[in-house]
Design a protein around this motif. Structure first.
Motif, mmCIF file in Angstrom:
data_model
loop_
_atom_site.group_PDB
_atom_site.id
_atom_site.type_symbol
_atom_site.label_atom_id
_atom_site.label_comp_id
_atom_site.label_asym_id
_atom_site.label_seq_id
_atom_site.Cartn_x
_atom_site.Cartn_y
_atom_site.Cartn_z
ATOM 1 N N ASP A 204 7.025 -7.491 3.842
ATOM 2 C CA ASP A 204 6.849 -6.755 2.599
ATOM 3 C C ASP A 204 5.634 -5.839 2.748
ATOM 4 O O ASP A 204 4.512 -6.308 2.928
ATOM 5 N N VAL A 205 5.853 -4.512 2.653
ATOM 6 C CA VAL A 205 4.752 -3.569 2.839
ATOM 7 C C VAL A 205 3.695 -3.706 1.743
ATOM 8 O O VAL A 205 2.518 -3.465 1.989
ATOM 9 N N ARG A 206 4.114 -4.091 0.557
ATOM 10 C CA ARG A 206 3.139 -4.283 -0.526
ATOM 11 C C ARG A 206 2.200 -5.429 -0.185
ATOM 12 O O ARG A 206 0.989 -5.328 -0.351
ATOM 13 N N LEU A 207 2.756 -6.515 0.307
ATOM 14 C CA LEU A 207 1.945 -7.661 0.714
ATOM 15 C C LEU A 207 1.052 -7.295 1.904
ATOM 16 O O LEU A 207 -0.095 -7.735 1.988
ATOM 17 N N ALA A 208 1.572 -6.464 2.806
ATOM 18 C CA ALA A 208 0.769 -6.012 3.948
ATOM 19 C C ALA A 208 -0.443 -5.217 3.467
ATOM 20 O O ALA A 208 -1.541 -5.361 4.007
ATOM 21 N N LEU A 209 -0.246 -4.375 2.452
ATOM 22 C CA LEU A 209 -1.362 -3.612 1.898
ATOM 23 C C LEU A 209 -2.410 -4.540 1.289
ATOM 24 O O LEU A 209 -3.604 -4.382 1.534
ATOM 25 N N ILE A 210 -1.961 -5.521 0.525
ATOM 26 C CA ILE A 210 -2.888 -6.472 -0.103
ATOM 27 C C ILE A 210 -3.683 -7.214 0.974
ATOM 28 O O ILE A 210 -4.904 -7.369 0.865
ATOM 29 N N ARG A 211 -3.006 -7.648 2.019
ATOM 30 C CA ARG A 211 -3.694 -8.353 3.110
ATOM 31 C C ARG A 211 -4.699 -7.453 3.813
ATOM 32 O O ARG A 211 -5.796 -7.888 4.162
ATOM 33 N N LEU A 212 -4.312 -6.189 4.037
ATOM 34 C CA LEU A 212 -5.216 -5.254 4.700
ATOM 35 C C LEU A 212 -6.479 -5.048 3.877
ATOM 36 O O LEU A 212 -7.589 -5.065 4.409
ATOM 37 N N ILE A 213 -6.317 -4.882 2.576
ATOM 38 C CA ILE A 213 -7.471 -4.695 1.692
ATOM 39 C C ILE A 213 -8.368 -5.922 1.717
ATOM 40 O O ILE A 213 -9.585 -5.820 1.833
ATOM 41 N N LYS A 214 -7.756 -7.090 1.633
ATOM 42 C CA LYS A 214 -8.526 -8.340 1.571
ATOM 43 C C LYS A 214 -9.181 -8.681 2.919
ATOM 44 O O LYS A 214 -10.372 -8.965 2.972
ATOM 45 N N ASP A 215 -8.397 -8.635 3.994
ATOM 46 C CA ASP A 215 -8.908 -9.043 5.303
ATOM 47 C C ASP A 215 -9.986 -8.107 5.848
ATOM 48 O O ASP A 215 -10.922 -8.545 6.493
ATOM 49 N N ASN A 216 -9.847 -6.811 5.595
ATOM 50 C CA ASN A 216 -10.813 -5.839 6.109
ATOM 51 C C ASN A 216 -11.893 -5.477 5.104
ATOM 52 O O ASN A 216 -12.708 -4.591 5.384
ATOM 53 N N ARG A 217 -11.848 -6.122 3.941
ATOM 54 C CA ARG A 217 -12.827 -5.881 2.874
ATOM 55 C C ARG A 217 -13.016 -4.380 2.638
ATOM 56 O O ARG A 217 -14.131 -3.862 2.627
ATOM 57 N N PRO B 97 9.508 -6.975 -7.562
ATOM 58 C CA PRO B 97 10.763 -7.476 -7.001
ATOM 59 C C PRO B 97 10.781 -8.998 -6.956
ATOM 60 O O PRO B 97 9.728 -9.637 -6.880
ATOM 61 N N THR B 98 11.972 -9.568 -7.028
ATOM 62 C CA THR B 98 12.082 -11.025 -6.949
ATOM 63 C C THR B 98 11.592 -11.503 -5.591
ATOM 64 O O THR B 98 11.808 -10.866 -4.577
ATOM 65 N N GLY B 99 10.917 -12.606 -5.602
ATOM 66 C CA GLY B 99 10.378 -13.162 -4.372
ATOM 67 C C GLY B 99 9.012 -12.608 -4.009
ATOM 68 O O GLY B 99 8.435 -13.004 -3.027
ATOM 69 N N ALA B 100 8.480 -11.683 -4.792
ATOM 70 C CA ALA B 100 7.178 -11.083 -4.479
ATOM 71 C C ALA B 100 6.089 -11.622 -5.395
ATOM 72 O O ALA B 100 5.052 -11.014 -5.540
ATOM 73 N N GLU B 101 6.308 -12.773 -5.994
ATOM 74 C CA GLU B 101 5.326 -13.333 -6.915
ATOM 75 C C GLU B 101 4.026 -13.704 -6.218
ATOM 76 O O GLU B 101 2.975 -13.744 -6.837
ATOM 77 N N GLN B 102 4.067 -13.967 -4.904
ATOM 78 C CA GLN B 102 2.861 -14.369 -4.187
ATOM 79 C C GLN B 102 1.893 -13.210 -4.018
ATOM 80 O O GLN B 102 0.765 -13.407 -3.611
ATOM 81 N N ILE B 103 2.302 -12.003 -4.352
ATOM 82 C CA ILE B 103 1.401 -10.850 -4.207
ATOM 83 C C ILE B 103 0.145 -11.046 -5.039
ATOM 84 O O ILE B 103 -0.956 -10.809 -4.569
ATOM 85 N N ASN B 104 0.274 -11.513 -6.268
ATOM 86 C CA ASN B 104 -0.900 -11.685 -7.124
ATOM 87 C C ASN B 104 -1.772 -12.856 -6.707
ATOM 88 O O ASN B 104 -2.890 -12.981 -7.168
ATOM 89 N N ASP B 105 -1.278 -13.728 -5.837
ATOM 90 C CA ASP B 105 -2.081 -14.854 -5.367
ATOM 91 C C ASP B 105 -3.007 -14.468 -4.220
ATOM 92 O O ASP B 105 -3.825 -15.257 -3.801
ATOM 93 N N GLN B 106 -2.886 -13.253 -3.699
ATOM 94 C CA GLN B 106 -3.630 -12.843 -2.514
ATOM 95 C C GLN B 106 -5.044 -12.352 -2.796
ATOM 96 O O GLN B 106 -5.786 -12.118 -1.883
ATOM 97 N N GLY B 107 -5.428 -12.121 -4.015
ATOM 98 C CA GLY B 107 -6.779 -11.652 -4.306
ATOM 99 C C GLY B 107 -6.808 -10.492 -5.269
ATOM 100 O O GLY B 107 -7.074 -10.677 -6.444
ATOM 101 N N PRO B 108 -6.537 -9.267 -4.793
ATOM 102 C CA PRO B 108 -6.562 -8.133 -5.720
ATOM 103 C C PRO B 108 -5.513 -8.278 -6.815
ATOM 104 O O PRO B 108 -4.448 -8.832 -6.601
#
Length: 165
Positions: A27-40, A58-69
């Motif tokens: 999921d590119v959205r999740l990849a963006l969230i991880r990039l922001i979080k991991d690279n500060r 989208p369904t199945g993307a609920e974990q996006i909000n659990d990543q930080g931002p």
């Protein structure tokens, strides 16, 4: 004083610099969230981060909000309108940094008192922060060493050329 970043999500995802620095993720959205979080990319952990996407979650993307931002989906309005609304409703827009290459989003954000940052600059922040210590040492090591008398001689020759002494 902590900053608040409001990020135009799809504007970053569709930028060529993102595809080069993107972590592997389905999921590119999740990849963006991880990039922001991991690279500060937003600096201090005290800075608030909101990523705005067009459409609905989208369904199945609920974990996006659990990543930080904090992640917003604009639903019936455009992400640009939601970003503008977030900036307008802010108590202190001077602490907001809007990350987008969309000229209209940047113009409206600056009109409300917020700062703006381009996508390439934002994505480059992670690399520059990680290499900050190395960069200063490398620039010192690569600097040519000349003596004071050599510098004086060069300046004298340049004065002759430019000032016609």
């Amino acid at each position: 004083m902590s900053l608040q970043y409001i990020i135009d999500g799809y504007n970053i995802i569709h930028h060529p610099a993102f595809s080069r620095s993107r972590p592997l993720c389905a999921d590119v959205r999740l990849a963006l969230i991880r990039l922001i979080k991991d690279n500060r990319l937003c600096g201090s952990r005290n800075n608030a981060v909101a990523v705005v996407f067009d459409g609905v979650c989208p369904t199945g993307a609920e974990q996006i909000n659990d990543q930080g931002p904090r992640v917003y989906f604009s639903r019936a309005v455009s992400a640009d309108d939601l970003i503008r609304e977030l900036v307008e409703r802010a108590r202190n827009p001077r602490i907001i940094v809007v990350v987008s290459d969309d000229k209209q989003v940047c113009f409206l954000s600056r009109a409300c008192g917020a700062r703006t940052m381009g996508v390439a600059d934002f994505l480059g922040q992670g690399r520059s922060q990680a290499a900050a210590g190395q960069k200063t040492r490398a620039s010192d090591a690569g600097a040519p060493e000349i003596t004071h008398s050599q510098m004086h001689k060069v300046n004298k020759e340049l004065r002759k050329l430019w000032l016609k002494e």
